[in-house]
Design a protein around this motif. Sequence first.
Motif, short mmCIF file in Angstrom:
data_model
loop_
_atom_site.label_atom_id
_atom_site.label_comp_id
_atom_site.label_asym_id
_atom_site.label_seq_id
_atom_site.Cartn_x
_atom_site.Cartn_y
_atom_site.Cartn_z
N VAL A 1 -0.20 -1.48 -8.67
CA VAL A 1 -0.28 -2.62 -7.78
C VAL A 1 -0.83 -3.83 -8.55
N SER B 1 0.85 -1.18 0.00
CA SER B 1 0.00 0.00 0.00
C SER B 1 0.89 1.24 0.00
N SER C 1 0.87 3.81 1.95
CA SER C 1 1.30 4.18 3.31
C SER C 1 2.42 3.29 3.82
N SER C 2 2.51 2.06 3.30
CA SER C 2 3.57 1.15 3.74
C SER C 2 4.95 1.62 3.30
N ASP D 1 -3.76 3.28 -8.30
CA ASP D 1 -4.70 3.97 -7.43
C ASP D 1 -4.12 5.36 -7.17
N GLY E 1 -2.82 7.10 -3.98
CA GLY E 1 -1.52 6.82 -3.41
C GLY E 1 -0.52 7.95 -3.57
#
Length: 265
Positions: free
Chosen positions: A162, A136, A138-139, A172, A175
């Motif tokens: 992704v 993701s 945020s990761s 997305d 992101g």
Amino acid sequence: MQLPDPSSDNFFLIAGPCAIEGEEMAMRIAERLVAVTEKLQIPLIFKGSYRKANRSRIDSFSGIGDEKALSILRKVGEHFDLPTTTDIHADEEAAMAAEYVDVLQIPAFLCRQTSLLAAAADTGKVVNIKKGQFLSPSSMEHARQKVLDSGNDQVWLTERGVTFGYTDLVVDFRGIPTMQALGSPVILDCTHSLQQPNQSSGVTGGRPAMIETIARAGVAVGVDGLFMETHYNPSEAKSDAANMLPLDQLEGLLTKLVRIRKAIR
């Protein structure tokens, strides 16, 4: 050689062939890139992989030799007064590549490799981390923090889609601001985001007709930079032939993207 300022009014561009196939092709592509980006006032970083380590098949093209390809990258940078970048795949490659280029790129599949990130950070170069297809946005905070904790605050993050289903990727666009909020410039990889990996032939497919769609959306969202692989004859390229933008289409596309950037600014 001055690196782009991500806070400038225009986006910056990382562009070049997927792989360095020889000096003549690299110089030819770089010459055209310089002409177009100078006309449109787009800061440019020339990209070329000195070695292709992640191949679908063992008989796929992997390179012309590390030192030979890196020397060509250095020559391009010096001849056109351009910053350059290439990807690295193992810890020991970081210091080697840093002798030739200005930005070290961490491939998406390797974005969690702690020792690789630390080795890249230790060179003092800008470290551009491609977001894993399995992560993701945020990761990416944790990958970024590894470089910071290694004493290097020059970190860029690149979105490249992704995994979606078995043979496709999807971007997305939420992101982009999510990763920008981490505090690093964010780049959108407009060509690898359109890969179709794991084809039955063992050769990665792609949807290059959608490059403009991906790029326009990224600029509209406010991405700091764009990444595009380009070649004067993609069908004859030895790597990523199915994904690269034909070089003769670059100026028209970038002209549209600059207009979008000006509109949202």
